[in-house]
Write an enzyme that holds these catalytic residues in place. Structure first.
Site, PDB file in Angstrom:
ATOM      1  N   ASP A   1      50.047 -25.939-108.463  1.00 61.79           N
ATOM      2  CA  ASP A   1      49.338 -24.988-108.024  1.00 61.79           C
ATOM      3  C   ASP A   1      48.887 -25.361-105.980  1.00 61.79           C
ATOM      4  OD1 ASP A   1      48.230 -21.679-108.442  1.00 61.79           O
ATOM      5  OD2 ASP A   1      46.969 -22.376-106.621  1.00 61.79           O
ATOM      6  N   ILE A   2      49.392 -24.646-105.130  1.00 61.61           N
ATOM      7  CA  ILE A   2      49.018 -24.841-103.763  1.00 61.61           C
ATOM      8  C   ILE A   2      47.456 -24.715-103.653  1.00 61.61           C
ATOM      9  CG2 ILE A   2      49.889 -22.414-102.617  1.00 61.61           C
ATOM     10  CD1 ILE A   2      51.216 -23.518-100.064  1.00 61.61           C
TER      11      ILE A   2
ATOM     12  N   ASN B   1      48.622 -14.550-115.993  1.00 61.80           N
ATOM     13  CA  ASN B   1      47.870 -13.777-116.149  1.00 61.80           C
ATOM     14  C   ASN B   1      48.960 -12.453-115.999  1.00 61.80           C
ATOM     15  OD1 ASN B   1      45.119 -14.293-115.437  1.00 61.80           O
ATOM     16  ND2 ASN B   1      45.960 -15.543-113.097  1.00 61.80           N
TER      17      ASN B   1
ATOM     18  N   GLY C   1      44.974  -9.672-112.101  1.00 56.88           N
ATOM     19  CA  GLY C   1      44.882  -9.791-111.484  1.00 56.88           C
ATOM     20  C   GLY C   1      46.968 -10.905-111.111  1.00 56.88           C
ATOM     21  N   GLN C   2      47.067 -10.847-111.853  1.00 59.71           N
ATOM     22  CA  GLN C   2      48.850 -11.285-110.933  1.00 59.71           C
ATOM     23  C   GLN C   2      48.797 -11.182-110.038  1.00 59.71           C
ATOM     24  OE1 GLN C   2      51.898 -10.415-113.803  1.00 59.71           O
ATOM     25  NE2 GLN C   2      53.404 -11.846-112.672  1.00 59.71           N
TER      26      GLN C   2
ATOM     27  N   HIS D   1      54.883 -17.128-114.681  1.00 63.97           N
ATOM     28  CA  HIS D   1      54.153 -17.891-114.650  1.00 63.97           C
ATOM     29  C   HIS D   1      52.318 -18.117-115.387  1.00 63.97           C
ATOM     30  CE1 HIS D   1      52.401 -15.891-111.368  1.00 63.97           C
ATOM     31  NE2 HIS D   1      51.396 -16.762-112.031  1.00 63.97           N
ATOM     32  N   LEU D   2      52.440 -19.273-116.058  1.00 68.62           N
ATOM     33  CA  LEU D   2      51.540 -20.455-116.976  1.00 68.62           C
ATOM     34  C   LEU D   2      50.811 -21.165-116.064  1.00 68.62           C
ATOM     35  CD1 LEU D   2      52.714 -21.399-120.302  1.00 68.62           C
ATOM     36  CD2 LEU D   2      50.939 -19.622-119.910  1.00 68.62           C
ATOM     37  N   HIS D   3      49.837 -21.145-115.971  1.00 70.53           N
ATOM     38  CA  HIS D   3      48.348 -21.958-115.693  1.00 70.53           C
ATOM     39  C   HIS D   3      48.176 -22.872-116.205  1.00 70.53           C
ATOM     40  CE1 HIS D   3      47.675 -19.128-112.035  1.00 70.53           C
ATOM     41  NE2 HIS D   3      48.418 -18.197-112.447  1.00 70.53           N
TER      42      HIS D   3
HETATM   43  P1  5GP Z   1      48.052 -14.925-110.745  1.00 74.88           P
HETATM   44  O1  5GP Z   1      47.066 -14.770-109.394  1.00 74.88           O
HETATM   45  O2  5GP Z   1      50.047 -14.519-109.631  1.00 74.88           O
HETATM   46  O3  5GP Z   1      48.608 -15.509-112.069  1.00 74.88           O
HETATM   47  O4  5GP Z   1      48.583 -17.025-109.621  1.00 74.88           O
HETATM   48  C1  5GP Z   1      49.845 -16.915-109.243  1.00 74.88           C
HETATM   49  C2  5GP Z   1      49.305 -18.648-108.605  1.00 74.88           C
HETATM   50  O5  5GP Z   1      50.139 -18.722-107.232  1.00 74.88           O
HETATM   51  C3  5GP Z   1      47.731 -18.565-107.129  1.00 74.88           C
HETATM   52  O6  5GP Z   1      46.988 -19.555-108.144  1.00 74.88           O
HETATM   53  C4  5GP Z   1      48.641 -18.748-106.315  1.00 74.88           C
HETATM   54  O7  5GP Z   1      47.497 -20.469-105.815  1.00 74.88           O
HETATM   55  C5  5GP Z   1      50.088 -19.852-106.299  1.00 74.88           C
HETATM   56  N1  5GP Z   1      50.747 -19.692-105.683  1.00 74.88           N
HETATM   57  C6  5GP Z   1      50.492 -18.400-104.806  1.00 74.88           C
HETATM   58  N2  5GP Z   1      51.910 -18.754-103.156  1.00 74.88           N
HETATM   59  C7  5GP Z   1      52.408 -20.334-103.868  1.00 74.88           C
HETATM   60  C8  5GP Z   1      52.941 -21.366-103.130  1.00 74.88           C
HETATM   61  O8  5GP Z   1      53.847 -20.742-101.992  1.00 74.88           O
HETATM   62  N3  5GP Z   1      53.297 -23.106-104.357  1.00 74.88           N
HETATM   63  C9  5GP Z   1      52.588 -22.708-105.096  1.00 74.88           C
HETATM   64  N4  5GP Z   1      52.221 -24.118-105.635  1.00 74.88           N
HETATM   65  N5  5GP Z   1      51.320 -22.026-105.320  1.00 74.88           N
HETATM   66  C10 5GP Z   1      51.805 -20.679-104.881  1.00 74.88           C
END
Ligand code: 5GP
Ligand code: ZN
Length: 114
Positions: free
Chosen positions: A30-31, A87, A93-94, A100-102
């Protein structure tokens, strides 16, 4: 999908720190990590969220979970434990509408989540 950031990462058009690739999934860091270990597991195929999953995605959903467990093992998170989070939709909060799975590890986590 052409304007989806995770589709671009899956295709290699946007760089990411990849840790694992399977036939149909990609795992990368994750970035903006929320824990010492924070990986994202995505299918190469675009699906907006868990809500888009249907019977035909059964094998893909399994591959996503197996890739998460394998990546956690590879990153040394298995013994201490880790959390898998998906999420789904507004209340969760998606932010990125590509399923995607964290994989979160390297510290302990509270339950219930905030
Ligand atoms: P969500 O809130 O949709 O469950 O999580 C999205 C995740 O994607 C966040 O943790 C965010 O930091 C990550 N993310 C968003 N844009 C990028 C990107 O360009 N590269 C990477 N590696 N992670 C990203
Ligand atoms: Zn996508």
């Amino acid at each position: 999908m052409s304007d989806c950031i995770f589709c671009k990462i899956a295709a290699g058009d946007i760089p990411a720190r990849r840790v694992l690739e399977t036939e149909n999934c990609v795992v990368f860091h994750d970035i903006s990590p929320a824990a010492p270990l924070h990986l994202l597991v995505i299918p190469k195929q675009h699906l907006a969220s868990a809500d888009a999953l249907r019977e035909e995605h059964q094998a893909l959903a399994g591959e996503l979970l197996l890739a998460a467990a394998e990546a956690a093992r590879q990153e040394g998170a298995t013994e201490s434990g880790y959390r898998l989070v998906m999420n789904t939709g507004h209340n969760a909060g998606q932010e990125v509408m590509h399923i995607h799975l964290h994989v979160l590890g390297g510290r302990s986590f509270k339950w219930p989540p905030g």
